[in-house]
Design an enzyme around this catalytic site. Structure first.
Site, mmCIF file in Angstrom:
data_model
loop_
_atom_site.group_PDB
_atom_site.id
_atom_site.type_symbol
_atom_site.label_atom_id
_atom_site.label_comp_id
_atom_site.label_asym_id
_atom_site.label_seq_id
_atom_site.Cartn_x
_atom_site.Cartn_y
_atom_site.Cartn_z
ATOM 1 N N ASN A 33 -4.302 63.360 -11.491
ATOM 2 C CA ASN A 33 -3.047 63.145 -10.761
ATOM 3 C C ASN A 33 -3.265 62.218 -9.565
ATOM 4 O OD1 ASN A 33 -4.371 64.796 -9.007
ATOM 5 N ND2 ASN A 33 -2.669 66.222 -8.672
ATOM 6 N N GLY A 37 -8.526 60.978 -6.839
ATOM 7 C CA GLY A 37 -9.123 60.033 -7.794
ATOM 8 C C GLY A 37 -8.662 58.613 -7.516
ATOM 9 N N LYS A 92 -5.026 75.806 -6.252
ATOM 10 C CA LYS A 92 -4.256 75.789 -7.506
ATOM 11 C C LYS A 92 -5.016 75.145 -8.659
ATOM 12 C CE LYS A 92 0.273 74.960 -7.293
ATOM 13 N NZ LYS A 92 1.531 74.322 -6.818
ATOM 14 N N ASN A 100 -4.661 77.054 -17.228
ATOM 15 C CA ASN A 100 -3.971 76.193 -18.198
ATOM 16 C C ASN A 100 -4.949 75.582 -19.198
ATOM 17 O OD1 ASN A 100 -1.444 76.594 -17.084
ATOM 18 N ND2 ASN A 100 -1.621 74.857 -15.671
ATOM 19 N N GLY A 103 -6.249 78.094 -21.646
ATOM 20 C CA GLY A 103 -5.193 78.334 -22.634
ATOM 21 C C GLY A 103 -5.142 77.218 -23.661
ATOM 22 N N TYR A 146 -11.961 76.228 -1.429
ATOM 23 C CA TYR A 146 -12.732 75.606 -2.516
ATOM 24 C C TYR A 146 -13.671 76.637 -3.143
ATOM 25 C CZ TYR A 146 -15.752 72.084 -4.788
ATOM 26 O OH TYR A 146 -16.466 71.320 -5.688
ATOM 27 N N LYS A 150 -13.399 78.186 -6.949
ATOM 28 C CA LYS A 150 -14.461 77.985 -7.938
ATOM 29 C C LYS A 150 -15.022 79.324 -8.412
ATOM 30 C CE LYS A 150 -14.653 73.423 -8.180
ATOM 31 N NZ LYS A 150 -14.438 72.695 -9.444
#
Ligand code: UDP
Length: 314
Positions: A33, A37, A92, A100, A103, A146, A150
């Protein structure tokens, strides 16, 4: 052709992993996103038929059409100043994002490797750190967003393994460096290189007697690849055990860049900054027949070549 999804594809590690799996002949689907990056890290792959890019936040439902053999979950802000600026996104992506992707792996029958971190050991009371050490983390400190994301990520990954029989891999990544680190990401190596090149003060935090052990990115990618193909589902440390103080590290950068204007200045030590960190890599050696090959002297030269090109001097 094997198909692999790499999240955090435009980041430092993600982009090197994309390159590696393109070289291996895989079809690579990169997802990012772009909150930390940089698209220029993967733009060279855009013309290739076996590379696809999806702009997507993995904290939201992830859909990828077609079969998927492997998933590498590398999306996350990863530098202390980034996760201080983006604490909620950091939590998140490690929790909802991992859920997600687990899954997705379950629905596609994919093997999934998640990027964990030496930060799960917190400010370690055991040295060097072995995988069976549980860590010393402050859950409500600034780094907790963080570290705990993790740790949760490891817990939910293990739960999917035991409860759903999912093929999972967990890599605990120690400090890694190389080309494509973001100049302004605040981590010690980009900070010192950009300051040395610009002839500024290298900002040593505290007395500079805290230690780290730095692994060159190519070694890390090789270790990750071997772990992905292994049949071991418990966490594995990947890092370079060569440990130095931050002051020694500053001296190495100063002598490499050799800019007479560069010098050392002292800034306060950030809250909860781990005092020492060094991976015990006995497990990776035994299990994966892996150990780092690139010395710090060589790795720093290669990294300096990159920073010379991207650091603006004015
Ligand atoms: N550090 C420093 N000056 C800087 C940035 C970092 O002295 O400009 C120190 C920091 O306090 C820590 C070490 O370098 O002890 C590594 O910091 P980094 O942010 O690279 O990663 P960490 O290992 O703490 O996650």
């Amino acid at each position: 052709m094997k198909r692999i999804l790499i999240t955090g594809a435009a980041g430092f590690l993600g982009s090197h992993l994309c390159d590696r799996y393109i070289k291996e002949g895989y079809h690579v689907i990169g997802m990012d996103n772009l909150i930390t990056g940089n698209i220029s890290n993967i733009e060279h792959l855009f013309p290739l038929k076996n590379f696809e890019y999806y702009h997507h936040d993995v904290s939201k439902f992830v859909h990828v059409p077609g079969k998927l053999d492997y998933i590498l979950h590398f999306a996350s802000p990863a530098s202390p100043i980034d996760y201080l600026k983006m604490p909620i996104q950091t939590l998140k992506v490690g929790s909802l994002g991992t859920h997600n992707l687990l899954g997705l792996a379950k629905s596609k029958g994919s093997r999934i490797l998640i990027a964990s971190t030496s930060e799960v050991y917190g400010d370690p009371l055991v040295h060097p750190q072995r995988e069976d050490y549980w860590g010393n983390v402050n859950p409500i400190g600034p780094r907790g967003v963080y570290d705990e994301a993790k740790r949760f990520q490891e817990a939910i990954t293990m739960a999917y393994h035991t409860f759903h029989g999912l093929e999972t891999r967990i890599v605990r990544i120690f400090n890694t460096y190389g080309p494509r680190m973001r100049v302004e990401d605040g981590r010690v190596l980009p900070a010192f290189f950009s300051q040395a090149i610009r002839g500024e003060g290298l900002t040593v935090f505290g007395e500079g007697d805290q230690t780290r052990a730095f692994c060159y990115v190519d070694d890390l990618v090789e270790g990750i690849h071997r772990l992905l193909l292994s049949d071991y589902h418990l966490p594995v440390n990947i890092g370079n055990p060569s440990e130095i103080t931050i002051m020694q590290f500053a001296s190495e950068v100063l002598s490499l860049v050799n800019n007479p204007k560069a010098h050392i200045i002292y800034n306060p030590l950030p809250v909860d900054d781990p005092k020492q960190r060094q991976p015990d890599i006995s497990l990776a050696k035994k299990l994966l027949n892996w150990e780092p090959k690139v010395s710090r002297a060589e790795g720093l030269i290669r990294t300096y070549e990159y920073f010379k090109k991207v650091v603006s001097v004015n």
